[in-house]
Design a protein around this motif. Structure first.
Motif, PDB file in Angstrom:
ATOM      1  N   LYS A   1     -32.038  50.605  97.270  1.00  0.00           N
ATOM      2  CA  LYS A   1     -32.013  49.980  95.939  1.00  0.00           C
ATOM      3  C   LYS A   1     -30.666  50.157  95.232  1.00  0.00           C
ATOM      4  O   LYS A   1     -30.320  49.377  94.362  1.00  0.00           O
ATOM      5  N   VAL A   2     -29.914  51.167  95.628  1.00  0.00           N
ATOM      6  CA  VAL A   2     -28.655  51.478  94.943  1.00  0.00           C
ATOM      7  C   VAL A   2     -27.595  50.410  95.219  1.00  0.00           C
ATOM      8  O   VAL A   2     -26.743  50.118  94.378  1.00  0.00           O
TER       9      VAL A   2
ATOM     10  N   ASN B   1     -40.970  54.838  99.540  1.00  0.00           N
ATOM     11  CA  ASN B   1     -41.405  55.235  98.200  1.00  0.00           C
ATOM     12  C   ASN B   1     -41.897  54.009  97.449  1.00  0.00           C
ATOM     13  O   ASN B   1     -41.924  52.911  97.983  1.00  0.00           O
TER      14      ASN B   1
ATOM     15  N   SER C   1     -31.863  60.274  88.384  1.00  0.00           N
ATOM     16  CA  SER C   1     -30.549  59.940  88.926  1.00  0.00           C
ATOM     17  C   SER C   1     -29.481  60.595  88.063  1.00  0.00           C
ATOM     18  O   SER C   1     -29.756  61.004  86.936  1.00  0.00           O
TER      19      SER C   1
ATOM     20  N   HIS D   1     -38.304  63.775  93.024  1.00  0.00           N
ATOM     21  CA  HIS D   1     -37.063  63.127  92.572  1.00  0.00           C
ATOM     22  C   HIS D   1     -37.076  63.243  91.062  1.00  0.00           C
ATOM     23  O   HIS D   1     -37.908  62.642  90.396  1.00  0.00           O
TER      24      HIS D   1
ATOM     25  N   GLY E   1     -33.022  61.782  95.082  1.00  0.00           N
ATOM     26  CA  GLY E   1     -31.613  61.499  94.786  1.00  0.00           C
ATOM     27  C   GLY E   1     -31.142  62.356  93.629  1.00  0.00           C
ATOM     28  O   GLY E   1     -31.632  63.460  93.434  1.00  0.00           O
ATOM     29  N   GLY E   2     -30.195  61.843  92.874  1.00  0.00           N
ATOM     30  CA  GLY E   2     -29.751  62.552  91.675  1.00  0.00           C
ATOM     31  C   GLY E   2     -28.366  63.147  91.754  1.00  0.00           C
ATOM     32  O   GLY E   2     -27.792  63.527  90.729  1.00  0.00           O
TER      33      GLY E   2
ATOM     34  N   TYR F   1     -25.403  50.679  91.974  1.00  0.00           N
ATOM     35  CA  TYR F   1     -26.191  49.962  90.968  1.00  0.00           C
ATOM     36  C   TYR F   1     -25.449  48.779  90.339  1.00  0.00           C
ATOM     37  O   TYR F   1     -25.978  47.667  90.317  1.00  0.00           O
TER      38      TYR F   1
ATOM     39  N   PRO G   1     -31.070  55.337  99.985  1.00  0.00           N
ATOM     40  CA  PRO G   1     -32.028  54.493  99.242  1.00  0.00           C
ATOM     41  C   PRO G   1     -31.397  53.131  98.975  1.00  0.00           C
ATOM     42  O   PRO G   1     -30.451  53.032  98.194  1.00  0.00           O
TER      43      PRO G   1
ATOM     44  N   ARG H   1     -45.588  62.718  96.833  1.00  0.00           N
ATOM     45  CA  ARG H   1     -44.561  62.912  95.807  1.00  0.00           C
ATOM     46  C   ARG H   1     -45.134  63.759  94.690  1.00  0.00           C
ATOM     47  O   ARG H   1     -46.180  63.433  94.120  1.00  0.00           O
TER      48      ARG H   1
ATOM     49  N   GLU I   1     -32.050  61.796  99.312  1.00  0.00           N
ATOM     50  CA  GLU I   1     -31.970  60.337  99.120  1.00  0.00           C
ATOM     51  C   GLU I   1     -30.847  60.005  98.161  1.00  0.00           C
ATOM     52  O   GLU I   1     -31.053  59.389  97.125  1.00  0.00           O
ATOM     53  N   SER I   2     -29.633  60.457  98.490  1.00  0.00           N
ATOM     54  CA  SER I   2     -28.509  60.189  97.590  1.00  0.00           C
ATOM     55  C   SER I   2     -28.018  58.768  97.765  1.00  0.00           C
ATOM     56  O   SER I   2     -27.647  58.377  98.862  1.00  0.00           O
ATOM     57  N   GLY I   3     -28.002  58.029  96.697  1.00  0.00           N
ATOM     58  CA  GLY I   3     -27.519  56.659  96.771  1.00  0.00           C
ATOM     59  C   GLY I   3     -26.226  56.502  95.994  1.00  0.00           C
ATOM     60  O   GLY I   3     -25.208  56.033  96.507  1.00  0.00           O
ATOM     61  N   ARG I   4     -26.268  56.942  94.748  1.00  0.00           N
ATOM     62  CA  ARG I   4     -25.103  56.839  93.878  1.00  0.00           C
ATOM     63  C   ARG I   4     -23.879  57.500  94.510  1.00  0.00           C
ATOM     64  O   ARG I   4     -22.792  56.926  94.543  1.00  0.00           O
TER      65      ARG I   4
END
Ligand SMILES: *Cc1c(COP(=O)(O)O)cnc(C)c1O
Length: 643
Positions: free
Chosen positions: A107-108, A154, A257, A254, A293-294, A547, A105, A204, A342-345
């Motif tokens: 945005k991260v 999304n 996060s 989702h 994500g999360g 982020y 994703p 979703r 959708e793992s970003g972190r």
């Protein structure tokens, strides 16, 4: 003097434990024999160690000013590989019939170099990208170049967003348009018919499971995104009516996060799998389940359900996803879907850090005045003096504390009423802090320490002034009390004897960090090393790649940081090279964003200087120097200059 937080035996293991390095470091960070922090970018090649002292040297020799963001591209790649391999191994081991097709994703961390590196590292795994806005979609459309990789869309969508999705499909991307609210489905169907295209549609789901932690609002009935179960059923019916039932390909959810508790993950998988199975039973041939994500990061190193931690590993997370999905599908006798996450972190947090320089130390008791007894001094001052001299023999320390505090308050009032003068007030304050220092020492090692005295430790602690802005570089420490690891980059073989918190250079009293993970505790001070004259002291702020890197703002007009991008390189004596330097914002840049015109500002200032010269109030050489100086500052970095 050692700090009460510092263990009595000091070695690399003690330093590692104090700063939690191996707990939050995921194997990438360690302390070298020389006592410097270093990075092992490839965990399978432990001999390759990049020493932060060498990185700092390189940065200095290239005249790049601090603060600096350092990106370790190998770490980014390693995280992509680790997540994909974890899913692939688990899928094999569990005899799961679907594949894994993860997406990042954007945005991260939307930085081009970050996205490019992730796409490249994920090529062999058909790792794709996720976008949540039009700007992100325009990016993803151009950069998601791996054939077979998914593009997941999304976020709320207007017609233009949907049309862009079809453009992406027309140029060969595997696009899944995820419906966040029912009306979007209608525009997708309408535009699809206009264009004569078959879209791949995802729904979703609004989940009843809530994640625990700061982002629990992403789940539950009041979640901002997603369709209720009734809406999902209606969406299916609507698509079937429009002869587009086959376009329904994906179920998405989702629940937030930084999920701190693995139970929330298990519950969400179970709930999501059941919805998927039901849709299958209703005759929709969904192929994908996207679990969002999360996947959390252990920022504070406690492996707990603290907000800044998580009570599971990547492998445990993956196993719960794969086995959880398989179990429900087998019971319901539906095919195993392709798994999307959708793992970003978890992909980006470790790869970057901020290096800042300490500009100085702020202490409440740093200034001391001459304590010589003056002629007819006020009784308040005499009282404080006597209290200080009797402290050694005092047995009731609490009483000393109370009296000293009272005299200090009275002295403040007396000053306001002009009963005592500034010199006397300064003497009272000096004595007060001397007494507090001694009280704190008397209590060191005591079994019971009264609350006020415990608080004294914080009042007496130092503040290290750091050349950076919390609002630009660590927004979440301010906004949501996120804990980020802070570690001195050198001198880790010396006992850190100064307890301190950090303050930044913004003119905002919120610009501070006073929450640290120390050992297993959260403390408002962190032991650091005493500053030395003529020697720079650098701190690293870690796990800023997710982020923090991109969410910062320009509070006080402090702009984006200088960046160095580092690659490991076995044949180099230092095991690395700086592949790219990205200039941070200049003053000109940030002023332009705020609608100023730096060019005309420079002309205006030059005009004023010229006028002085014309009037003979400034000599012409001096005039040119000041004009150039103003222009240089406009072109310069927004942070403090230290060279
Ligand atoms: C923010 C977000 C993500 C990324 O979550 P992480 O916790 O960073 O992995 C994934 N999917 C959606 C829909 C998001 O909004």
């Amino acid at each position: 003097m050692t700090s009460p937080l510092t263990p009595s035996v000091w070695d690399n293991a003690a330093a590692d434990a104090l700063y939690g390095i191996s707990k939050w470091g995921a194997g990438y960070f360690a302390i070298s024999d020389k006592g410097n922090l270093c990075v092992t970018p490839d965990v399978s090649k432990p001999h390759m160690q990049i020493d932060f002292a060498s990185v700092i040297e390189d940065i200095q020799s290239q005249h790049i000013q601090f603060p600096v963001v350092v990106r370790f591209h190998d770490v980014l790649r390693a995280q992509v590989v680790q997540l994909n391999q974890a899913f692939n191994h688990c899928i094999q081991e569990a005899d799961y019939n679907g594949a894994y097709r993860g997406v990042y994703p954007v945005k991260v961390n939307q930085m081009r170099e970050v996205v490019e590196e992730i796409v490249d590292a994920g090529k062999d795994y058909h790792y794709g990208l996720e976008a949540g806005s039009k700007a992100e979609l325009l990016t993803v459309l151009a950069y998601n170049t791996t054939a077979d990789a998914l593009t997941i869309l999304n976020g709320y969508k207007d017609d233009e967003f949907v049309q862009l999705a079809f453009l992406a499909q027309k140029i060969g991307r595997k696009v899944l348009i995820v419906v966040e609210k029912f009306s979007e489905l209608k525009s997708i169907v309408r535009i699809a018919k206009e264009l004569g295209e078959q879209p791949m549609i995802g729904l979703r789901a609004k989940m009843s499971v809530k994640g625990r932690g700061k982002w629990e609002g992403s789940g539950g009935d009041r979640a901002k995104f997603g369709l209720t179960i009734a809406e999902i059923i209606n969406a299916g019916k609507y698509l079937a009516q429009e002869n587009m039932g086959d376009c329904l390909k994906l179920l998405h959810f989702h629940i937030g996060s930084q999920l701190t508790d693995i139970r929330a993950v298990k519950d969400a998988i179970n709930e999501g799998a059941l919805i998927y199975a039901e849709l299958r039973h209703l005759g929709f041939n969904l192929e994908y389940v996207d679990i969002g994500g999360g996947l959390g990061i252990d920022y504070d190193g406690t492996k707990s359900t603290n907000d800044s931690s998580r009570n599971y590993s990547i492998d445990e997370y993956v196993a719960d996803v794969v086995y959880g999905m398989k179990e429900v599908c087998d019971l319901e006798k539906v095919p195993h879907p392709t798994l999307v996450s959708e793992s970003g972190r978890a992909i980006t947090a470790h790869h970057s850090c901020v290096i800042t320089e300490i500009m100085g130390e702020i202490r409440p008791d740093s200034a001391q005045v001459d304590l010589t007894v003056g002629a007819d001094e006020h009784v308040l001052l005499t009282n404080m003096r006597e209290l200080a001299s009797s402290l050694e023999s005092a047995t009731n320390l609490q009483e000393v504390f109370n009296d000293a505090s009272q005299y200090k308050e009275q002295a403040n009032s007396a000053f306001k009423l002009r009963v005592i003068g500034l010199t006397e007030l300064a003497q009272v304050e000096t004595l007060y802090w001397q007494i507090m220092q001694q009280l704190q020492q008397r209590y060191t090692g005591a079994e019971f320490v009264p609350e006020e005295i415990q608080a004294l430790a914080f009042d007496l602690s130092s503040q290290y002034l750091c050349n950076f802005s919390i609002f630009q570089s660590a927004a979440d420490t301010w906004a949501i009390d996120q804990i980020l690891p802070v570690v001195p980059l050198t001198r880790l073989n010396e006992v850190p004897t100064v307890n301190c918190s950090l303050v930044d250079i913004t003119c905002d009293s919120d610009g501070k960090i006073d929450q640290f993970a120390v050992g297993r505790e959260i403390s408002n001070v962190l032991p650091m090393h005493p500053l030395r004259d003529n020697e720079k002291y650098h701190l690293g702020l870690f796990l800023t790649g997710a982020y923090q890197d991109v969410m910062g703002d320009m509070h006080n007009l402090f702009g984006r940081l200088n960046e160095v991008h580092i690659f490991s390189y076995d044949d180099d004596p230092q095991d690395f090279y700086i592949e790219e330097v990205v200039q941070g914002s200049s003053v000109e840049n940030v002023l332009s964003v705020m609608q100023y015109n730096p060019h005309s500002m420079a002309i205006d200032v030059k005009r004023l200087i010229d006028k002085r010269v014309a009037q003979g109030q400034m000599n012409p050489r001096e005039g040119v120097r000041w004009t150039d100086f103003y222009e240089d500052c406009l072109r310069g970095y927004t942070y403090l200059k230290t060279e």
